[in-house]
Design a protein around this motif. Structure first.
Motif, PDB file in Angstrom:
ATOM      1  N   LEU A 222     -12.919   1.828  23.937  1.00  0.00           N
ATOM      2  CA  LEU A 222     -11.665   2.563  24.016  1.00  0.00           C
ATOM      3  C   LEU A 222     -10.558   1.694  24.603  1.00  0.00           C
ATOM      4  O   LEU A 222     -10.795   0.866  25.486  1.00  0.00           O
ATOM      5  N   ALA A 223      -9.354   1.909  24.100  1.00  0.00           N
ATOM      6  CA  ALA A 223      -8.180   1.179  24.568  1.00  0.00           C
ATOM      7  C   ALA A 223      -7.176   2.167  25.153  1.00  0.00           C
ATOM      8  O   ALA A 223      -7.304   3.384  24.992  1.00  0.00           O
ATOM      9  N   GLU A 224      -6.160   1.649  25.806  1.00  0.00           N
ATOM     10  CA  GLU A 224      -5.163   2.487  26.460  1.00  0.00           C
ATOM     11  C   GLU A 224      -4.452   3.401  25.469  1.00  0.00           C
ATOM     12  O   GLU A 224      -4.066   4.525  25.805  1.00  0.00           O
ATOM     13  N   GLU A 225      -4.295   2.932  24.226  1.00  0.00           N
ATOM     14  CA  GLU A 225      -3.555   3.721  23.239  1.00  0.00           C
ATOM     15  C   GLU A 225      -4.389   4.832  22.602  1.00  0.00           C
ATOM     16  O   GLU A 225      -3.860   5.667  21.866  1.00  0.00           O
ATOM     17  N   ASP A 226      -5.690   4.888  22.858  1.00  0.00           N
ATOM     18  CA  ASP A 226      -6.538   5.934  22.288  1.00  0.00           C
ATOM     19  C   ASP A 226      -6.334   7.243  23.042  1.00  0.00           C
ATOM     20  O   ASP A 226      -6.386   7.274  24.277  1.00  0.00           O
ATOM     21  N   GLU A 227      -6.121   8.339  22.306  1.00  0.00           N
ATOM     22  CA  GLU A 227      -5.780   9.624  22.913  1.00  0.00           C
ATOM     23  C   GLU A 227      -6.944  10.616  22.937  1.00  0.00           C
ATOM     24  O   GLU A 227      -7.249  11.195  23.973  1.00  0.00           O
ATOM     25  N   PHE A 228      -7.574  10.855  21.793  1.00  0.00           N
ATOM     26  CA  PHE A 228      -8.657  11.833  21.729  1.00  0.00           C
ATOM     27  C   PHE A 228      -9.478  11.605  20.468  1.00  0.00           C
ATOM     28  O   PHE A 228      -9.086  10.848  19.572  1.00  0.00           O
ATOM     29  N   VAL A 229     -10.644  12.255  20.412  1.00  0.00           N
ATOM     30  CA  VAL A 229     -11.491  12.211  19.231  1.00  0.00           C
ATOM     31  C   VAL A 229     -11.795  13.643  18.812  1.00  0.00           C
ATOM     32  O   VAL A 229     -11.948  14.534  19.652  1.00  0.00           O
ATOM     33  N   VAL A 230     -11.848  13.863  17.497  1.00  0.00           N
ATOM     34  CA  VAL A 230     -12.143  15.180  16.937  1.00  0.00           C
ATOM     35  C   VAL A 230     -13.456  15.099  16.166  1.00  0.00           C
ATOM     36  O   VAL A 230     -13.621  14.232  15.300  1.00  0.00           O
ATOM     37  N   ILE A 285     -14.703  20.297  17.754  1.00  0.00           N
ATOM     38  CA  ILE A 285     -14.613  20.076  19.191  1.00  0.00           C
ATOM     39  C   ILE A 285     -13.725  18.858  19.417  1.00  0.00           C
ATOM     40  O   ILE A 285     -13.743  17.913  18.618  1.00  0.00           O
ATOM     41  N   CYS A 286     -12.904  18.902  20.458  1.00  0.00           N
ATOM     42  CA  CYS A 286     -11.961  17.822  20.750  1.00  0.00           C
ATOM     43  C   CYS A 286     -12.262  17.246  22.131  1.00  0.00           C
ATOM     44  O   CYS A 286     -12.406  17.994  23.099  1.00  0.00           O
ATOM     45  N   LEU A 287     -12.353  15.941  22.201  1.00  0.00           N
ATOM     46  CA  LEU A 287     -12.578  15.244  23.467  1.00  0.00           C
ATOM     47  C   LEU A 287     -11.344  14.412  23.780  1.00  0.00           C
ATOM     48  O   LEU A 287     -11.025  13.458  23.071  1.00  0.00           O
ATOM     49  N   PHE A 288     -10.629  14.787  24.855  1.00  0.00           N
ATOM     50  CA  PHE A 288      -9.417  14.078  25.261  1.00  0.00           C
ATOM     51  C   PHE A 288      -9.774  13.023  26.305  1.00  0.00           C
ATOM     52  O   PHE A 288     -10.574  13.263  27.196  1.00  0.00           O
ATOM     53  N   PHE A 289      -9.151  11.858  26.191  1.00  0.00           N
ATOM     54  CA  PHE A 289      -9.481  10.735  27.067  1.00  0.00           C
ATOM     55  C   PHE A 289      -8.597  10.642  28.301  1.00  0.00           C
ATOM     56  O   PHE A 289      -8.915   9.902  29.226  1.00  0.00           O
ATOM     57  N   LYS A 290      -7.472  11.354  28.321  1.00  0.00           N
ATOM     58  CA  LYS A 290      -6.522  11.233  29.424  1.00  0.00           C
ATOM     59  C   LYS A 290      -6.188  12.608  29.970  1.00  0.00           C
ATOM     60  O   LYS A 290      -6.326  13.614  29.277  1.00  0.00           O
ATOM     61  N   SER A 291      -5.725  12.643  31.206  1.00  0.00           N
ATOM     62  CA  SER A 291      -5.261  13.903  31.763  1.00  0.00           C
ATOM     63  C   SER A 291      -3.979  14.305  31.055  1.00  0.00           C
ATOM     64  O   SER A 291      -3.219  13.463  30.570  1.00  0.00           O
ATOM     65  N   LEU A 316     -19.867  28.068  14.543  1.00  0.00           N
ATOM     66  CA  LEU A 316     -20.967  27.155  14.324  1.00  0.00           C
ATOM     67  C   LEU A 316     -21.349  26.553  15.650  1.00  0.00           C
ATOM     68  O   LEU A 316     -20.892  26.968  16.696  1.00  0.00           O
ATOM     69  N   LYS A 317     -22.175  25.537  15.579  1.00  0.00           N
ATOM     70  CA  LYS A 317     -22.692  24.929  16.782  1.00  0.00           C
ATOM     71  C   LYS A 317     -21.793  23.809  17.239  1.00  0.00           C
ATOM     72  O   LYS A 317     -21.779  22.739  16.653  1.00  0.00           O
ATOM     73  N   ALA A 318     -21.017  24.034  18.262  1.00  0.00           N
ATOM     74  CA  ALA A 318     -20.205  22.983  18.850  1.00  0.00           C
ATOM     75  C   ALA A 318     -20.651  22.838  20.288  1.00  0.00           C
ATOM     76  O   ALA A 318     -20.444  23.730  21.097  1.00  0.00           O
ATOM     77  N   ALA A 319     -21.303  21.735  20.605  1.00  0.00           N
ATOM     78  CA  ALA A 319     -21.818  21.543  21.952  1.00  0.00           C
ATOM     79  C   ALA A 319     -20.768  20.850  22.794  1.00  0.00           C
ATOM     80  O   ALA A 319     -20.515  19.669  22.621  1.00  0.00           O
ATOM     81  N   PRO A 320     -20.093  21.561  23.695  1.00  0.00           N
ATOM     82  CA  PRO A 320     -19.064  20.947  24.518  1.00  0.00           C
ATOM     83  C   PRO A 320     -19.632  19.830  25.370  1.00  0.00           C
ATOM     84  O   PRO A 320     -20.819  19.793  25.668  1.00  0.00           O
ATOM     85  N   ALA A 321     -18.765  18.944  25.781  1.00  0.00           N
ATOM     86  CA  ALA A 321     -19.189  17.826  26.612  1.00  0.00           C
ATOM     87  C   ALA A 321     -19.854  18.338  27.875  1.00  0.00           C
ATOM     88  O   ALA A 321     -19.390  19.274  28.506  1.00  0.00           O
TER      89      ALA A 321
END
Length: 381
Positions: A222-230, A285-291, A316-321
């Motif tokens: 991951l780099a500083e410019e990466d925001e989130f993954v879907v 499901i969305c995983l955000f990398f920054k506050s 469906l089955k979405a397993a949260p972090a």
């Protein structure tokens, strides 16, 4: 949830989406959702338990994939443990498939599930994909614009490498006249079941004909410019482009609503693009990398929900972090799932896809499958 991160390490987060198909696909995907995380967590704690499969054909088939912005040399320098982590994922997926095979309470002979999972460990992102769900990263380009980066490949039967493996097991790959763009996996001597993916948990009627339970595992630093993954099921990607998906997620007023907004938009797109067809199941499901306080807002107009946007959609089955910590920590990623924050991740329900398979085999029973099923190494399971 507990008081520790995924496998007891700090800043270690796991999340995934599991899409069932077939008559009992909802049971298969729920079982995978509940059991796979603990299997992977155990292996990550006990790396010496991992077999290296040094002579396995799966190793050649699934060579390490590194995102285009990172070559393999850089990967090994920045994350020397990636090879071992990949072995953990492969072994966990294999053990999960074997457990399904031995479980008499879940008939997975003609039913199965896809899986797309992400493990974040600090600045390292490990992605494992089985089937046709997808993971897409949102990052910023040099102009500070949000752009998508697809992290996985949709594992369809007509991909050259997948088709070659299937045919080596005497399976067949072809599209029917009524759906010329949908290639399916068929048994050698019977036009069934017509599975629309080349890798999945379960579906033991096809494990002798090239269906694989080995995930494609890839890595990104991951780099500083990466925001989130879907992470989302194919029902989302069938009607929305990668760019549209990250735009919808980025426009959500609250991060806790991002995945729900995406599913609603996908459901609406299904009704608009395919008014006479039944919508495929959608989960995300969305995983955000920054506050949220550190994110620079993009220039896209904010989307608002209207009454017509709200489409009833089964979960469906979405397993949260699986992690713990203070929400005010700036470096702590945040996650959202289709379920509300009050719901436990293992309480989500599941439904099966509509058109994943065409026809059930005449001998569709688990007992019949156990006599002949084998994995891609030709070993009985």
């Amino acid at each position: 949830m507990g008081g520790k991160d995924f496998s007891g390490e700090k800043d270690e987060i796991f999340c995934g989406v599991f899409d069932g198909h077939g008559p009992l696909g909802h049971k298969v995907s729920c079982h995978v959702r509940d059991a796979l995380p603990s299997k992977l967590s155990y292996l990550l704690k006990e790396p010496e338990m991992v077999d290296y499969y040094s002579s396995s054909s799966d190793e050649d088939e699934d060579a390490d994939h590194v995102d285009s912005s990172h070559n393999e040399a850089n990967t090994q320098n920045s994350f020397s443990s990636f090879s071992l982590w990949k072995k953990c994922f492969v072994k966990a997926f294999k053990e999960m498939d074997r457990e399904l095979y031995l479980d008499s309470t879940v008939d997975s002979f003609c039913s199965g599930s896809t899986a797309v999972t992400v493990l974040k460990k600090g600045e390292h992102l490990i992605i494992a994909n089985l089937g046709d769900s997808r993971a897409v990263l949102c990052t910023r380009n040099q102009k500070n614009q949000l752009v998508p980066v697809q992290l996985t490949v949709d594992l369809k039967p007509n991909l050259p490498g997948e088709a070659e493996r299937i045919r080596s097991y005497n399976g067949r790959v072809f599209a029917r006249e009524e759906e010329p763009d949908v290639y399916r996996l068929w048994m050698a001597d019977e036009d069934c079941p017509g599975l629309a993916m080349s890798r999945a948990f379960g579906d033991f009627c096809l494990k002798n004909f090239g269906l694989s339970s080995t995930p494609k595992v890839s890595y990104r630093e991951l780099a500083e410019e990466d925001e989130f993954v879907v992470l989302a099921t194919d029902g989302v990607w069938d009607v929305l482009s990668n760019k549209e998906v990250i735009k919808i997620v980025a426009s959500a007023g609250k991060r806790s609503m991002a995945a729900k907004l995406l599913v609603r938009r996908a459901s609406r797109a299904w009704k608009f693009q395919h008014p006479t067809a039944k919508a495929d199941d959608c989960a995300a499901i969305c995983l955000f990398f920054k506050s949220s306080s550190s994110v620079v807002r993009n220039s896209w107009p904010k989307m608002t929900l209207r009454r017509t946007d709200i489409v009833s959609q089964k979960k469906l089955k979405a397993a949260p972090a699986r992690h713990a910590g203070h929400e005010t920590t700036k470096t702590k990623p945040q996650t959202t799932a289709e379920a509300s924050s009050e719901e436990e991740w293992n309480a989500l329900k599941g439904v099966s896809r509509v058109n994943s398979i065409v026809k059930l085999p005449r001998f569709s029973s688990v007992k019949s499958g156990k006599k002949t099923s084998r994995d891609q190494n030709g070993q009985a399971i």
